[in-house]
Design a protein around this motif. Sequence first.
Motif, short mmCIF file in Angstrom:
data_model
loop_
_atom_site.label_atom_id
_atom_site.label_comp_id
_atom_site.label_asym_id
_atom_site.label_seq_id
_atom_site.Cartn_x
_atom_site.Cartn_y
_atom_site.Cartn_z
N UNK A 363 6.01 -47.88 31.45
CA UNK A 363 5.96 -46.74 30.54
C UNK A 363 5.03 -45.70 31.15
N UNK A 364 5.50 -44.46 31.25
CA UNK A 364 4.68 -43.36 31.77
C UNK A 364 4.59 -42.29 30.69
N UNK A 365 3.36 -41.99 30.24
CA UNK A 365 3.16 -40.96 29.23
C UNK A 365 3.54 -39.59 29.80
N UNK A 366 3.89 -38.67 28.90
CA UNK A 366 4.27 -37.32 29.32
C UNK A 366 3.18 -36.72 30.22
N UNK A 367 3.61 -36.03 31.27
CA UNK A 367 2.75 -35.42 32.29
C UNK A 367 2.17 -36.43 33.27
N UNK A 368 2.67 -37.69 33.22
CA UNK A 368 2.26 -38.68 34.20
C UNK A 368 3.39 -38.92 35.19
N UNK A 369 3.08 -39.66 36.26
CA UNK A 369 4.08 -39.99 37.27
C UNK A 369 4.45 -41.47 37.15
N UNK A 370 5.74 -41.74 37.07
CA UNK A 370 6.22 -43.12 37.08
C UNK A 370 6.46 -43.52 38.54
N UNK A 378 13.26 -54.83 50.19
CA UNK A 378 13.99 -54.77 48.93
C UNK A 378 14.16 -53.32 48.48
N UNK A 379 15.14 -53.12 47.59
CA UNK A 379 15.40 -51.78 47.07
C UNK A 379 15.46 -51.80 45.54
N UNK A 380 15.28 -50.66 44.94
CA UNK A 380 15.24 -50.49 43.49
C UNK A 380 16.65 -50.45 42.91
N UNK A 381 16.83 -51.13 41.78
CA UNK A 381 18.04 -50.95 40.97
C UNK A 381 17.59 -50.76 39.53
N UNK A 382 17.88 -49.58 38.96
CA UNK A 382 17.42 -49.23 37.62
C UNK A 382 18.41 -49.72 36.57
N UNK A 383 17.93 -50.54 35.62
CA UNK A 383 18.76 -50.97 34.51
C UNK A 383 18.94 -49.85 33.49
N UNK A 384 17.85 -49.17 33.19
CA UNK A 384 17.92 -48.11 32.19
C UNK A 384 16.63 -47.32 32.13
N UNK A 385 16.72 -46.11 31.60
CA UNK A 385 15.54 -45.26 31.45
C UNK A 385 15.73 -44.37 30.22
N UNK A 386 14.66 -44.16 29.47
CA UNK A 386 14.69 -43.33 28.27
C UNK A 386 13.47 -42.42 28.25
N UNK A 404 3.11 -37.58 17.12
CA UNK A 404 3.65 -38.94 17.28
C UNK A 404 4.49 -39.40 16.09
N UNK A 405 4.75 -38.53 15.13
CA UNK A 405 5.45 -38.96 13.91
C UNK A 405 6.97 -39.04 14.08
N UNK A 406 7.54 -38.26 14.99
CA UNK A 406 8.99 -38.31 15.22
C UNK A 406 9.32 -39.49 16.12
N UNK A 407 9.89 -40.54 15.53
CA UNK A 407 10.18 -41.76 16.31
C UNK A 407 11.68 -41.95 16.52
N UNK A 408 12.43 -40.88 16.38
CA UNK A 408 13.88 -40.96 16.54
C UNK A 408 14.35 -39.93 17.55
N UNK A 409 13.66 -39.86 18.70
CA UNK A 409 14.02 -38.82 19.68
C UNK A 409 14.13 -39.36 21.09
N UNK A 410 14.25 -40.69 21.25
CA UNK A 410 14.31 -41.28 22.58
C UNK A 410 15.73 -41.17 23.12
N UNK A 446 8.14 -41.85 29.09
CA UNK A 446 9.31 -42.35 29.83
C UNK A 446 9.24 -43.86 29.91
N UNK A 447 10.32 -44.53 29.53
CA UNK A 447 10.44 -45.98 29.66
C UNK A 447 11.47 -46.28 30.75
N UNK A 448 11.11 -47.13 31.70
CA UNK A 448 12.02 -47.49 32.79
C UNK A 448 12.04 -49.01 32.94
N UNK A 449 13.22 -49.57 33.13
CA UNK A 449 13.36 -50.99 33.46
C UNK A 449 14.16 -51.08 34.76
#
Length: 461
Positions: A363-370, A378-386, A404-410, A446-449
């Motif tokens: 998880x990378x907070x806004x304005x951060x770098x993931x 080995x190489x990266x394979x991304x399952x999903x990102x939101x 932080x109150x809007x929790x329906x915007x991912x 940002x959430x990345x798996x």
Amino acid sequence: MLRFSTTLLLAAACLLASADFPSEIVTTCLVGTVHRLSCDSGVISVQTSMYGRSDSVTCSEGNSPEDIAQTDCSVAGAVDVVKKRCDGKKVCELNNSVFETPDPCANTVKYIQTKYSCLPAIYQVTCEHSLAYMKCDEGQVISVYGADYGRRDQTTCIYGRPDSQFQNIYCSEPSNKVAESCDGKNSCIVRAGNSVFGDPCPGTFKYLEVAYTCLWKHCIIVEPGKPTTLQSHSSDQIFNTMLLFRLCTALLLVASVVSTERAITCDGNRFVQHLNCDNGVIRVQAAQYGRRDGETCSEGRRREQLANTECSQEGTVDVLRKKCDGKKVCEINMNILRTSDPCEDTYKYLETNYTCFPAIRLVACEHSLAYLFCDKGQVIFVYGADYGRRDQTTCAYKRSASQVENVDCLNPSKKVADSCNGKNSCTIRASNSVFGDPCIGTYKYLEVAYVCEYPLFPPEK
């Protein structure tokens, strides 16, 4: 069948204690934004941390050359501050205000960068006025990773307490008292109370968080960051132990991969299907919205509503994969599937088959770098990102309630996969400039798996 001696198994236990666990790197660019470390399993162990600037490339976007020219700027003791706040926790959030030191380079744009590992640990929470009881198996001793006393959320240890006693969530303070009392003992009892830890916030009902592990007495314990050695074991024994450890790890990986789940949700305007992985992340195998038998979700329905058993809506599996792949938890409201009706007079249901795949989740907070990276070869394979927000606790440190109150915007995004798939390492900025703004005024993350794979066709030398 392989048989291993007690000595060999003891070596395995010591080896596990000294294993070089994978590291994560978190970089946060803008002053005042949230720097977030987290472990899905285990607890945080900070290796390095820097607040300042060590190169002219990191967090350079939108800044003039003069703002990023000084590359030998850093706050002294930053790693000690972050270790004190974060070691032994599952989640740790902070910003630059915690360093409380003079600015080493006032005219330079700075960033926070932390490298940490997730160490396996026993994690324990004890409410105020209760006793924390730590115990190891015979022949083992306690080693405390970290302990905090106070409060940092509004959900822990609140049963029957008035609201006023759990409003202050910025009063949890790290303490060495548990380590001083318990390290090296087989068992230990510590009281969670102000008489032991002081009172960081009068009027607030507090709790004690402790993370510890159990080590064999025969393992030589050295300073953090230095390798643990083994006593009285030959190189052949250690090699065999490593082989055993890798074999066990492989078997555990296979076991987790074949964990397949099935969810069925009957049709209804307010009905929600819930997919969840305790370990790993969701990967949807199959999904069907319609009807394929006369029994499922048949209670209270007329016979003619169940007669058509060849009813299914095209593209359902694509909708589910786009929304859920790569997440630990995913909820689907039935309304999103009603883009068309494949059989108007038939009562329908949603059936989803999914697998919980082991994955690296960050998880990378806004304005951060993931920062995504794999081992050599080995190489990266991304399952999903939101990108957006789906709860009020992630990346919320000292943000206003309205942010932080809007929790329906991912929103799901392919940009991480497009940028990173097939690479050994990859950096992507968690920002509106990359992903757009799904909810203006909300502080996002940002959430990345992803997983690390050996490429099917290795690059030519």
